[in-house]
Design a protein around this motif. Sequence first.
Motif, PDB file in Angstrom:
ATOM      1  N   GLY A  37       6.832   5.492  -0.857  1.00  0.00           N
ATOM      2  CA  GLY A  37       7.017   6.797  -1.011  1.00  0.00           C
ATOM      3  C   GLY A  37       8.667   6.912  -1.268  1.00  0.00           C
ATOM      4  O   GLY A  37       9.088   7.759  -2.487  1.00  0.00           O
ATOM      5  N   GLU A  38       9.400   6.031  -0.796  1.00  0.00           N
ATOM      6  CA  GLU A  38      10.784   5.970  -1.234  1.00  0.00           C
ATOM      7  C   GLU A  38      10.944   5.517  -2.588  1.00  0.00           C
ATOM      8  O   GLU A  38      12.036   6.081  -3.342  1.00  0.00           O
ATOM      9  CB  GLU A  38      11.591   5.131  -0.178  1.00  0.00           C
ATOM     10  N   LEU A  39      10.368   4.388  -2.790  1.00  0.00           N
ATOM     11  CA  LEU A  39      10.404   3.913  -4.317  1.00  0.00           C
ATOM     12  C   LEU A  39       9.958   4.896  -5.395  1.00  0.00           C
ATOM     13  O   LEU A  39      11.010   4.978  -6.529  1.00  0.00           O
ATOM     14  CB  LEU A  39       9.463   2.697  -4.298  1.00  0.00           C
ATOM     15  N   ALA A  40       8.875   5.508  -5.123  1.00  0.00           N
ATOM     16  CA  ALA A  40       8.308   6.444  -6.076  1.00  0.00           C
ATOM     17  C   ALA A  40       9.387   7.583  -6.395  1.00  0.00           C
ATOM     18  O   ALA A  40       9.287   8.169  -7.403  1.00  0.00           O
ATOM     19  CB  ALA A  40       6.998   7.056  -5.559  1.00  0.00           C
ATOM     20  N   GLU A  41      10.001   8.145  -5.209  1.00  0.00           N
ATOM     21  CA  GLU A  41      10.798   9.308  -5.195  1.00  0.00           C
ATOM     22  C   GLU A  41      12.204   8.876  -5.918  1.00  0.00           C
ATOM     23  O   GLU A  41      12.622   9.592  -6.835  1.00  0.00           O
ATOM     24  CB  GLU A  41      11.243   9.810  -3.765  1.00  0.00           C
ATOM     25  N   SER A  42      12.816   7.846  -5.759  1.00  0.00           N
ATOM     26  CA  SER A  42      13.986   7.214  -6.185  1.00  0.00           C
ATOM     27  C   SER A  42      13.854   6.676  -7.769  1.00  0.00           C
ATOM     28  O   SER A  42      14.947   6.756  -8.445  1.00  0.00           O
ATOM     29  CB  SER A  42      14.678   6.433  -5.177  1.00  0.00           C
ATOM     30  N   VAL A  43      12.785   6.036  -7.951  1.00  0.00           N
ATOM     31  CA  VAL A  43      12.539   5.022  -9.293  1.00  0.00           C
ATOM     32  C   VAL A  43      11.696   5.566 -10.095  1.00  0.00           C
ATOM     33  O   VAL A  43      11.813   5.771 -11.234  1.00  0.00           O
ATOM     34  CB  VAL A  43      12.673   3.666  -8.814  1.00  0.00           C
ATOM     35  N   GLY A  44      10.578   5.825  -9.407  1.00  0.00           N
ATOM     36  CA  GLY A  44       9.443   6.443 -10.317  1.00  0.00           C
ATOM     37  C   GLY A  44       8.088   5.785  -9.816  1.00  0.00           C
ATOM     38  O   GLY A  44       7.908   4.880  -8.979  1.00  0.00           O
ATOM     39  N   THR A  45       6.994   6.184 -10.494  1.00  0.00           N
ATOM     40  CA  THR A  45       5.719   5.787 -10.067  1.00  0.00           C
ATOM     41  C   THR A  45       5.229   4.381 -10.737  1.00  0.00           C
ATOM     42  O   THR A  45       4.689   3.519  -9.987  1.00  0.00           O
ATOM     43  CB  THR A  45       4.712   6.721 -10.771  1.00  0.00           C
ATOM     44  N   GLY A  46       5.818   3.826 -11.761  1.00  0.00           N
ATOM     45  CA  GLY A  46       5.678   2.595 -12.247  1.00  0.00           C
ATOM     46  C   GLY A  46       6.109   1.665 -11.419  1.00  0.00           C
ATOM     47  O   GLY A  46       5.158   0.602 -11.038  1.00  0.00           O
ATOM     48  N   PRO A  47       7.288   1.478 -11.065  1.00  0.00           N
ATOM     49  CA  PRO A  47       7.565   0.443  -9.878  1.00  0.00           C
ATOM     50  C   PRO A  47       6.953   0.253  -8.390  1.00  0.00           C
ATOM     51  O   PRO A  47       6.460  -0.361  -7.954  1.00  0.00           O
ATOM     52  CB  PRO A  47       9.238   0.677  -9.895  1.00  0.00           C
ATOM     53  N   ALA A  48       6.662   1.883  -8.270  1.00  0.00           N
ATOM     54  CA  ALA A  48       5.898   2.174  -6.663  1.00  0.00           C
ATOM     55  C   ALA A  48       4.302   1.492  -7.120  1.00  0.00           C
ATOM     56  O   ALA A  48       4.159   0.867  -5.900  1.00  0.00           O
ATOM     57  CB  ALA A  48       5.658   3.408  -6.554  1.00  0.00           C
ATOM     58  N   LEU A  49       3.589   1.509  -8.262  1.00  0.00           N
ATOM     59  CA  LEU A  49       2.325   0.870  -8.474  1.00  0.00           C
ATOM     60  C   LEU A  49       2.262  -0.697  -8.285  1.00  0.00           C
ATOM     61  O   LEU A  49       1.340  -1.231  -8.165  1.00  0.00           O
ATOM     62  CB  LEU A  49       1.677   1.172  -9.549  1.00  0.00           C
ATOM     63  N   MET A  50       3.513  -1.365  -8.300  1.00  0.00           N
ATOM     64  CA  MET A  50       3.596  -2.730  -7.970  1.00  0.00           C
ATOM     65  C   MET A  50       3.690  -3.112  -6.619  1.00  0.00           C
ATOM     66  O   MET A  50       3.276  -4.376  -6.378  1.00  0.00           O
ATOM     67  CB  MET A  50       5.042  -3.360  -8.818  1.00  0.00           C
ATOM     68  N   LEU A  51       3.868  -2.231  -5.708  1.00  0.00           N
ATOM     69  CA  LEU A  51       3.823  -2.556  -4.296  1.00  0.00           C
ATOM     70  C   LEU A  51       2.409  -2.990  -3.902  1.00  0.00           C
ATOM     71  O   LEU A  51       2.211  -3.869  -3.045  1.00  0.00           O
ATOM     72  CB  LEU A  51       4.453  -1.509  -3.349  1.00  0.00           C
ATOM     73  N   PRO A  52       1.354  -2.244  -4.150  1.00  0.00           N
ATOM     74  CA  PRO A  52       0.069  -2.885  -3.832  1.00  0.00           C
ATOM     75  C   PRO A  52      -0.152  -4.170  -4.367  1.00  0.00           C
ATOM     76  O   PRO A  52      -1.077  -5.064  -3.842  1.00  0.00           O
ATOM     77  CB  PRO A  52      -0.890  -1.721  -4.570  1.00  0.00           C
ATOM     78  N   VAL A  53       0.434  -4.439  -5.397  1.00  0.00           N
ATOM     79  CA  VAL A  53       0.246  -6.165  -5.978  1.00  0.00           C
ATOM     80  C   VAL A  53       0.928  -6.848  -4.964  1.00  0.00           C
ATOM     81  O   VAL A  53       0.559  -7.879  -4.753  1.00  0.00           O
ATOM     82  CB  VAL A  53       1.004  -6.259  -7.224  1.00  0.00           C
ATOM     83  N   VAL A  54       2.218  -6.542  -4.360  1.00  0.00           N
ATOM     84  CA  VAL A  54       2.791  -7.278  -3.496  1.00  0.00           C
ATOM     85  C   VAL A  54       1.994  -7.468  -1.978  1.00  0.00           C
ATOM     86  O   VAL A  54       2.024  -8.398  -1.638  1.00  0.00           O
ATOM     87  CB  VAL A  54       4.382  -6.721  -3.181  1.00  0.00           C
ATOM     88  N   ALA A  55       1.490  -6.263  -1.692  1.00  0.00           N
ATOM     89  CA  ALA A  55       0.558  -6.184  -0.557  1.00  0.00           C
ATOM     90  C   ALA A  55      -0.606  -7.128  -0.740  1.00  0.00           C
ATOM     91  O   ALA A  55      -0.968  -7.984   0.215  1.00  0.00           O
ATOM     92  CB  ALA A  55       0.201  -4.714  -0.189  1.00  0.00           C
ATOM     93  N   ALA A  56      -1.179  -7.018  -1.751  1.00  0.00           N
ATOM     94  CA  ALA A  56      -2.414  -8.003  -2.037  1.00  0.00           C
ATOM     95  C   ALA A  56      -2.015  -9.572  -1.939  1.00  0.00           C
ATOM     96  O   ALA A  56      -3.072 -10.165  -1.618  1.00  0.00           O
ATOM     97  CB  ALA A  56      -3.224  -7.552  -3.390  1.00  0.00           C
ATOM     98  N   THR A  57      -0.800  -9.787  -2.465  1.00  0.00           N
ATOM     99  CA  THR A  57      -0.569 -11.106  -2.534  1.00  0.00           C
ATOM    100  C   THR A  57      -0.168 -11.540  -1.073  1.00  0.00           C
ATOM    101  O   THR A  57      -0.526 -12.780  -0.580  1.00  0.00           O
ATOM    102  CB  THR A  57       0.862 -11.245  -3.260  1.00  0.00           C
ATOM    103  N   ILE A  58       0.312 -10.752  -0.243  1.00  0.00           N
ATOM    104  CA  ILE A  58       0.391 -10.910   1.483  1.00  0.00           C
ATOM    105  C   ILE A  58      -0.824 -11.070   1.827  1.00  0.00           C
ATOM    106  O   ILE A  58      -1.135 -11.974   3.094  1.00  0.00           O
ATOM    107  CB  ILE A  58       1.109  -9.621   1.959  1.00  0.00           C
ATOM    108  N   VAL A  59      -2.107 -10.363   1.391  1.00  0.00           N
ATOM    109  CA  VAL A  59      -3.495 -10.540   2.096  1.00  0.00           C
ATOM    110  C   VAL A  59      -3.766 -12.075   1.656  1.00  0.00           C
ATOM    111  O   VAL A  59      -4.590 -12.963   2.358  1.00  0.00           O
ATOM    112  CB  VAL A  59      -4.186  -9.610   1.664  1.00  0.00           C
ATOM    113  N   PHE A  60      -3.727 -12.492   0.148  1.00  0.00           N
ATOM    114  CA  PHE A  60      -4.163 -13.663  -0.403  1.00  0.00           C
ATOM    115  C   PHE A  60      -3.541 -14.908   0.144  1.00  0.00           C
ATOM    116  O   PHE A  60      -4.242 -16.020   0.708  1.00  0.00           O
ATOM    117  CB  PHE A  60      -4.139 -13.354  -1.829  1.00  0.00           C
ATOM    118  N   ALA A  61      -2.040 -14.946   0.186  1.00  0.00           N
ATOM    119  CA  ALA A  61      -1.432 -16.021   0.658  1.00  0.00           C
ATOM    120  C   ALA A  61      -1.943 -16.705   2.107  1.00  0.00           C
ATOM    121  O   ALA A  61      -1.977 -17.895   2.152  1.00  0.00           O
ATOM    122  CB  ALA A  61       0.070 -15.765   0.356  1.00  0.00           C
TER     123      ALA A  61
END
Length: 415
Positions: free
Chosen positions: A371-395
């Motif tokens: 929410g903080e990233l989407a509000e301050s930077v935009g939706t594009g960067p915010a959509l990368m956080l699920p990728v980071v989270a999925a990596t934390i699941v996979f590793a």
Amino acid sequence: MSQTYTAPQPSLLKLAGVPYFLIAFIARLPFAMMVVGVLTVVVAARGSISLGGLTSAAVGLGTACFGPFLGAAADRFGQRVVLLVLAVSNGAMLVVFTVTVYGSAADALVLLTAVGIGATAPQVAPMSRSRLVTIIADRMPEAQRARTLSGTMAYESAADETVFVFGPFLVGVLASAIAPSAPLIGAAALTVLFVGAFALHPSGRDISLQRDTSGRAPSAVAELFRPQLLVVVLGILGVGLFFGAMLTSLTSFMADRGAPEQAGLLYGVMGIGSAVLALGVAWLPPSFSLRARWLVFSGILLAGSLLLGAVSSPGMMMLALGIMGIGIGPTLVTQYSFGAARSPLGRSTTVMTMLGSGVIVGQSIGAALTGELAESVGTGPALMLPVVAATIVFAPGLANWFLSRTRPRSVRVPV
């Protein structure tokens, strides 16, 4: 010629009873409503999305700090007394929080009461898993345990998926139809009534036969910190991070298109598919081991999340969500199965509460950061956080492949 009569093997449904599953399902709804309900009422009353995100994270903080201790208390004294205290305490905290938010109290007090909500949250889902694991281990023939455990974890994860999709939807309906405070008042009523009923169910008296007459466990507390168990906690924290980051970034994605209220509908594409596939895990062949399932399904989740970088329309988003749904449900079932198999003797509720806390803590942190990233930077960067989270699941799943060299000691499942 006489025939030998073979008594029918007891099923878990018969041992626990149909009312148990109905009560346990409804009783976990308030837990799924809390994070989104808190966010909704803070934004409505205080007009700050940033404060709303911090308050949601504060709920997760309370759960993280106190959840495992509540699980340990339930292991030591039985779930009934612990849950009855929590049902009343949490219902009261939800009402106190609502009054505090709409009053003139400082933001710091709002955050403090949010921590209180998380600290008193009755984590019905992990406690239900613990009860059912105890019934399986103590009352079922050994030949039935592995398959029954797999089916039980599949059902419980599917129930969680359903609740975590329906919970935010119910919050939206109550907030829109009645008032922003209605979801929390409704959650308070459900907590007192159904968590209380869950506590009073006959299964709430059960303490694992692995405990002695004074309630002490034969295993040391240090066994909760073995790498084989901690890797599961880390993996399930990643699942929680994914839930929070995905829902929040999806809301931002749809808000950019003038339809934020449709985020929940799109999210349901992932949630419903995930719940169906979670149930299907029970029918996977034993040769498809748990450690392989974690890698395969978390890999599908990661692959689906990578599509988020190219999503430009709701249709493409639905495709990405559908693929991620194939991975997330079976991964969650697998992680809980590992948690059940690796629980130290007599500490099943503690472990299940640790895992349940991991989901809600991850969800809170993921929602706040996204929410903080989407509000301050935009939706594009915010959509990368699920990728980071999925990596934390996979590793951790990759690390678990090498840690799964020994078979668990209690309820045996293929690892």
